[in-house]
Design an enzyme around this catalytic site. Structure first.
Site, PDB file in Angstrom:
ATOM      1  CD1 TRP A  99      -1.990  -2.202   2.044  1.00 41.13           C
ATOM      2  CD2 TRP A  99      -2.820  -1.531   0.080  1.00 41.13           C
ATOM      3  NE1 TRP A  99      -2.919  -3.121   1.634  1.00 41.13           N
ATOM      4  CE2 TRP A  99      -3.446  -2.747   0.443  1.00 41.13           C
ATOM      5  CE3 TRP A  99      -3.182  -0.926  -1.122  1.00 41.13           C
ATOM      6  CZ2 TRP A  99      -4.418  -3.364  -0.349  1.00 41.13           C
ATOM      7  CZ3 TRP A  99      -4.145  -1.536  -1.915  1.00 41.13           C
ATOM      8  CH2 TRP A  99      -4.750  -2.739  -1.536  1.00 41.13           C
ATOM      9  CG  ASP A 166      -3.335   3.641   4.105  1.00 40.16           C
ATOM     10  OD1 ASP A 166      -4.418   3.471   4.697  1.00 40.16           O
ATOM     11  OD2 ASP A 166      -2.962   2.945   3.134  1.00 40.16           O
ATOM     12  CE  LYS A 190      -8.331  -3.698   4.400  1.00 40.83           C
ATOM     13  NZ  LYS A 190      -7.728  -2.793   3.429  1.00 40.83           N
TER      14      LYS A 190
HETATM   15  C1  LIG Z   1      -7.083  -2.328   2.283  1.00 40.87           C
HETATM   16  C2  LIG Z   1      -6.078  -1.273   2.314  1.00 40.87           C
HETATM   17  C3  LIG Z   1      -5.967  -0.307   1.299  1.00 40.87           C
HETATM   18  C4  LIG Z   1      -6.824  -0.316   0.071  1.00 40.87           C
HETATM   19  O1  LIG Z   1      -8.079   0.169   0.320  1.00 40.87           O
HETATM   20  P1  LIG Z   1      -9.138   0.383  -0.848  1.00 40.87           P
HETATM   21  O2  LIG Z   1     -10.303   0.907  -0.067  1.00 40.87           O
HETATM   22  O3  LIG Z   1      -9.382  -0.970  -1.448  1.00 40.87           O
HETATM   23  O4  LIG Z   1      -8.601   1.329  -1.831  1.00 40.87           O
HETATM   24  C5  LIG Z   1      -5.028   0.692   1.447  1.00 40.87           C
HETATM   25  N1  LIG Z   1      -4.210   0.730   2.502  1.00 40.87           N
HETATM   26  C6  LIG Z   1      -4.271  -0.196   3.490  1.00 40.87           C
HETATM   27  C7  LIG Z   1      -3.343  -0.087   4.657  1.00 40.87           C
HETATM   28  C8  LIG Z   1      -5.203  -1.222   3.417  1.00 40.87           C
HETATM   29  O5  LIG Z   1      -5.273  -2.134   4.397  1.00 40.87           O
END
Ligand SMILES: *Cc1c(COP(=O)(O)O)cnc(C)c1O
Length: 355
Positions: A99, A166, A190
């Site tokens: 990511w 993030d 999540k």
């Molecule tokens: C799942 C995840 C993403 C991607 O998220 P999307 O909503 O599918 O774009 C980005 N960063 C992290 C840390 C993730 O766990």
């Protein structure tokens, strides 16, 4: 048979969230209409949006001068929205996983990107330490929890520039000092809601400093000004998010949740370390409290597929590891009860006795 949901995302949600959302699909807030068919401008839904934004602020102790928005596009859209809105000339990024790599790729479209450190040399199994973040960057971006590799930064890095994180897979799992951040963002699927909505916490005075024109929908200011109602928001995910936030508040807030999470992770890592068959893949000091990654020890490698089958037959869902790590991954997000972690541990012990 009871299923234990270890999926990495979309992933387990609290029963409270699922039941209340299901009820609202049948009758939303006593309107006699389904949540699926109400106007996002109805007073009932505007109240949902307002309460959800307020509860994010309350639970994370968001200081004055910040706004909370709910937008579409996933965390992946934030990879470009962040630099679009706040990268003037140069930004620093920490490369700790897939990511982070994706976020770096987008940022490079908007300015100079300095990758201050990377753990790619060891398949992202640790968090780099002792790196220097230059003081002339607009922000320092990091991924607080690396969902795929099972490492986590459970602290707010101590640097002299604003942070951007993030937090898709560990938001609401531990307290955060929001005042150190220009932007925090998280895809909902999540720890918050079904897929389809992303929450962003944005410091107002970080905005309005770039010269480039920003498309309306990608401009944080648009969504702040219109209180996440510039266009049709993802109504159902926002409703579900509100239920999860209410549930977190009922539990006693983020500190209580953190304590529960630490307990769940500790018993599972203890079992991995004790069990003769398994070994963790992340450096112990950087282990994630949310995504527990482990493999079979070399001498038992041929048992890997057998264990997935064995565990699946006993109600464990989603424990197969991501293809870039292999082995197993148990995602034990906020909504995961300790009893499910104990059930997995019992299965690991039973499998050990048979081999
Ligand atoms: C799942 C995840 C993403 C991607 O998220 P999307 O909503 O599918 O774009 C980005 N960063 C992290 C840390 C993730 O766990």
């Amino acid at each position: 048979m009871k299923k234990h949901n270890f999926y990495a995302g979309p992933s387990i949600l609290s029963e409270y969230t699922i039941k209340n959302t299901a009820d609202a699909v049948l009758d939303f807030a006593g309107t006699g209409l389904s949540l699926l068919e109400v106007s996002h401008r109805s007073k009932e839904f505007v109240a949902v949006m307002d309460e959800a934004r307020a509860l994010v602020k309350e639970l994370l102790d968001v200081p004055q001068g910040y706004d909370v928005i709910f937008v579409g596009g996933g965390a992946s859209m934030q990879f470009c929205m962040v630099p679009y809105n706040i990268l003037k000339t140069k930004a620093a990024y920490l490369e700790t996983g897939t990511w982070a790599e994706k976020a770096i790729k987008e940022a490079k479209l908007f300015g100079e990107v300095e990758v201050v450190a990377s753990s790619k040399d060891a398949n992202f199994s640790y968090i780099p330490k002792n790196y220097t973040v230059p003081e002339d960057v607009d922000y320092f971006h990091f991924t607080s929890n690396n969902t795929i590799f099972g490492t986590e930064m459970r602290f707010d890095p101590d640097v002299k520039v604003p942070l951007v994180a993030d937090m898709s897979s560990d938001i609401f799992s531990r307290p955060v000092d929001v005042s150190k951040y220009a932007v925090i963002y998280a895809g909902a699927q999540k720890n918050l809601a079904p897929a389809g909505v992303t929450v962003a916490i944005v410091r107002e005075d970080a905005l309005g400093k770039v010269d480039r024109p920003i498309p309306t929908m990608l401009n944080y200011a648009t969504h702040i000004k219109k209180e996440s109602m510039f266009n049709t928001p993802p109504v159902l995910p926002v409703y579900a998010a509100l239920q999860t936030l209410k549930y977190y508040k009922q539990l006693g807030g983020i500190k209580v949740i953190e304590k529960m999470n630490l307990e769940k992770a500790a018993i599972l890592y203890d079992e991995i370390d004790r069990n003769k068959l398994f070994v963790g893949t992340a450096k112990p000091e950087d282990r994630s409290v949310m995504n527990v990654c482990f493999v079979m020890k070399d001498e038992y490698k041929e048992l890997e597929a057998d264990f997935v089958k064995f565990a699946t037959e006993r109600g464990m869902v989603g424990i197969k590891g991501h293809r870039s790590v292999g082995g197993f991954r148990a995602s034990i997000y906020n909504a995961m009860p300790k009893s499910s972690v104990e059930a997995l541990i019992a299965v690991m012990q039973e499998f050990e006795r048979q081999h």
